[in-house]
Design a protein around this motif. Structure first.
Motif, short mmCIF file in Angstrom:
data_model
loop_
_atom_site.label_atom_id
_atom_site.label_comp_id
_atom_site.label_asym_id
_atom_site.label_seq_id
_atom_site.Cartn_x
_atom_site.Cartn_y
_atom_site.Cartn_z
N VAL A 182 -15.81 1.00 -7.03
CA VAL A 182 -15.60 2.46 -7.59
C VAL A 182 -14.19 2.78 -8.03
N HIS A 183 -13.17 2.01 -7.77
CA HIS A 183 -11.92 2.23 -8.02
C HIS A 183 -11.11 1.05 -8.04
N ALA A 184 -10.06 0.66 -8.99
CA ALA A 184 -9.27 -0.14 -8.91
C ALA A 184 -7.73 0.14 -9.43
N LEU A 277 -9.58 -2.45 0.00
CA LEU A 277 -9.07 -3.86 0.11
C LEU A 277 -7.66 -3.73 -0.56
N GLY A 278 -6.56 -4.26 0.13
CA GLY A 278 -5.23 -4.55 -0.56
C GLY A 278 -5.06 -5.94 -0.79
N LEU A 279 -4.80 -6.29 -1.81
CA LEU A 279 -4.50 -7.62 -2.33
C LEU A 279 -3.13 -7.96 -2.60
N PRO A 280 -2.00 -8.55 -2.09
CA PRO A 280 -0.80 -8.84 -2.51
C PRO A 280 -0.79 -9.65 -3.88
N ILE A 281 0.21 -9.26 -4.74
CA ILE A 281 0.54 -9.83 -6.00
C ILE A 281 1.56 -10.76 -5.62
N LEU A 298 -8.49 -2.33 -4.27
CA LEU A 298 -9.77 -2.01 -4.56
C LEU A 298 -10.72 -1.10 -3.68
N MET A 299 -11.40 -0.06 -4.11
CA MET A 299 -12.16 0.86 -3.22
C MET A 299 -13.72 0.62 -3.49
#
Length: 504
Positions: A182-184, A277-281, A298-299
């Motif tokens: 629902v949110h990025a 969810l948090g994804l490192p770049i 990402l939510m």
């Protein structure tokens, strides 16, 4: 199976191809496989025939069709078939037709070229198998389609890597296609400072996209209390996006209450967020102090376990984000380098005005413009009187100061449309568009007076001699330069520190 049984099963068919020999060839090879077979030379005729009498099978032979011209019309035929079967005969050399037509509806296809007996056998095999309506996509197929769409949209965002912000916005918009998102958002670390909060690192909310509008749309800047210097935020240990950027490890919050921050959990639940969810770049280069360039966040509106394949796909998206950011950085560096090279190639290093080569190019441009719009164009040439004496008496450093002072003084008097050029050691030119010979004389006199009054640190005042010429109706740039230099030479012979008008 007999031909009669095949005819009863196949019923009627309509074959479409623009070439009469191919239509005749298909009739010879396959007509007895159908109860009735009609032919059409294009999409328009086929549509008219189908209106008068529907066909159970539509056969599109793409040989001789041009995708740039015929795709829209043939695509409409496919779209109008709904659950009725469409068989496409596609040359192997032009397989891009297949995904293009599939975008309009379900098709079956046979890749050619085929000899007549091979074509008959292939069509007969399709008739034997039957043309069942396409099955509705189940949950797994629908999710796969959504994930493929996310990947495609993310790849399209790479086209915006000339603008880092545009890439971040495009990628966040693409991530909204992931099931349940629902949110990025994208967080990026600024170059200044180290990654640790105590070392002055600066993490910024670069872009975000959410579903819904108004109060229903999550705003991370509001939820986190700030949009910049987020590594200083008291929520950096609790919110997965910040945690992933700080540690370089993925962070998954599958229930807001597990954050240990009641206000954060309440804010997330208020927007229907059940999982974050948090994804490192990954960062570019081997800098161990800065393991990430930032993070994707990402939510989700539901809590579902991730499969290994899903996590691998998410990691691919983080890698794509890193690639896009590196590309954006390279584009910025290339633009800066190009600007520097252009500056070195077009400007005089000492005075900062146009150099001789660039001046010649600009002169040709202005001559073409003057010819096209029938406007006057003047050229002023001047040089410093007895400049060698200044170098001999005070030294070359003072001579350099004198040149810069003359250039700065002249530049302050010129209009924005005028161009000052250093054409030689102590020689300068002024390209003056929209300027007649009389106006050029007035401008030259202003330059003479201003330069004579200018103070030159380290030496006495200096003077300049000037020549003025107006472009003739059929005159070339070289001829104009010869005339203005002749006028400048007359000013020198007349005693210097004066202005002379070139002869026609």
């Amino acid at each position: 199976m007999s031909q009669q049984e095949g005819a009863r099963r196949a019923g009627s068919a309509l074959y479409v191809n623009p070439a009469a020999p191919r239509r005749a060839g298909f009739e010879r090879a396959c007509a007895d496989l159908f109860g009735s077979l009609r032919t059409a030379d294009g999409a328009e005729q086929a549509a008219a025939l189908l209106v008068r009498q529907p066909a159970e099978l539509l056969v599109l032979d793409l040989d001789r069709f041009e995708i740039a011209i015929d795709l829209a019309a043939l695509g409409r035929l496919v779209a109008q078939r709904a659950d009725a079967p469409v068989l496409v005969l596609c040359p192997f050399t032009n397989a891009r037709w297949l995904p293009a037509l599939m975008a309009h509806g379900a098709i079956d296809y046979i890749v050619g070229p085929l000899a007549p007996e091979e074509l008959r056998a292939a069509v007969a095999a399709r008739l034997e198998r039957g043309f069942a309506p396409p099955l509705a996509a189940g949950p797994r197929e629908a999710e796969l389609a959504a994930l493929l769409a996310v990947r495609s949209a993310a790849q399209r965002a790479l086209a915006q890597t000339d603008d880092g912000v545009g890439f971040a916005e495009g990628l966040c918009a693409a991530l909204l296609g992931w099931p349940g998102v629902v949110h990025a958002a994208m967080f990026l670390l600024h170059p200044s400072g180290d990654i640790g909060a105590d070392a002055g690192g600066d993490l910024r909310l670069e872009a975000q996209h959410g579903r819904g509008a108004g109060p229903a749309a999550p705003d991370l800047a509001a939820i986190l209390g700030r949009g910049e210097r987020l590594l200083q935020s008291p929520l950096r240990h609790a919110f997965p996006g910040l945690l992933a950027a700080a540690t370089g490890e993925p962070a998954l919050l599958d229930a807001p209450d597990k954050s240990g921050e009641p206000e954060l959990a309440q804010a997330l639940r208020a927007h229907g967020v059940q999982m974050v969810l948090g994804l490192p770049i990954p960062a570019a280069g081997p800098d161990g102090r800065r393991p990430t360039a930032g993070a994707l966040c990402l939510m989700f509106d539901r809590t579902d376990p991730f499969s290994h394949a899903q996590l691998a796909a998410l990691d691919d998206l983080a890698q794509l984000a890193a690639f896009g950011l590196r590309m954006a950085g390279l584009v910025r560096e290339s633009e800066a380098l190009l600007a520097r090279v252009t500056q070195l190639a077009t400007l005089d290093a000492l005075t900062g005005v146009a150099n001789r080569r660039h001046g010649e190019y600009l002169m040709e441009q202005e001559i073409r413009r003057a010819r096209r719009y029938r406007l006057p164009l003047a050229l002023i040439a001047f040089d410093i009187d007895r400049f060698r004496n200044i170098n001999d008496a005070y030294g070359h450093p003072v001579g350099d100061v004198a040149l810069r002072t003359v250039a700065d003084t002249a530049r302050a008097l010129l209009r924005s449309s005028d161009v000052l050029v250093r054409s030689g050691g102590e020689d300068f030119q002024v390209i003056a568009p929209h300027t007649s010979a009389i106006d050029g004389l007035k401008l030259a006199e202003k330059l003479r007076v201003a330069i004579e009054a200018a103070e030159i640190p380290g030496c006495d005042h200096l003077t300049v001699s000037l020549g003025v010429a107006q472009l003739g109706e059929r005159e070339s740039g070289d001829s104009l330069a010869v005339r203005v230099n002749a006028a400048l030479a007359r000013a020198k012979r007349a005693g210097r520190n004066c202005v002379e008008l070139a002869m026609g």
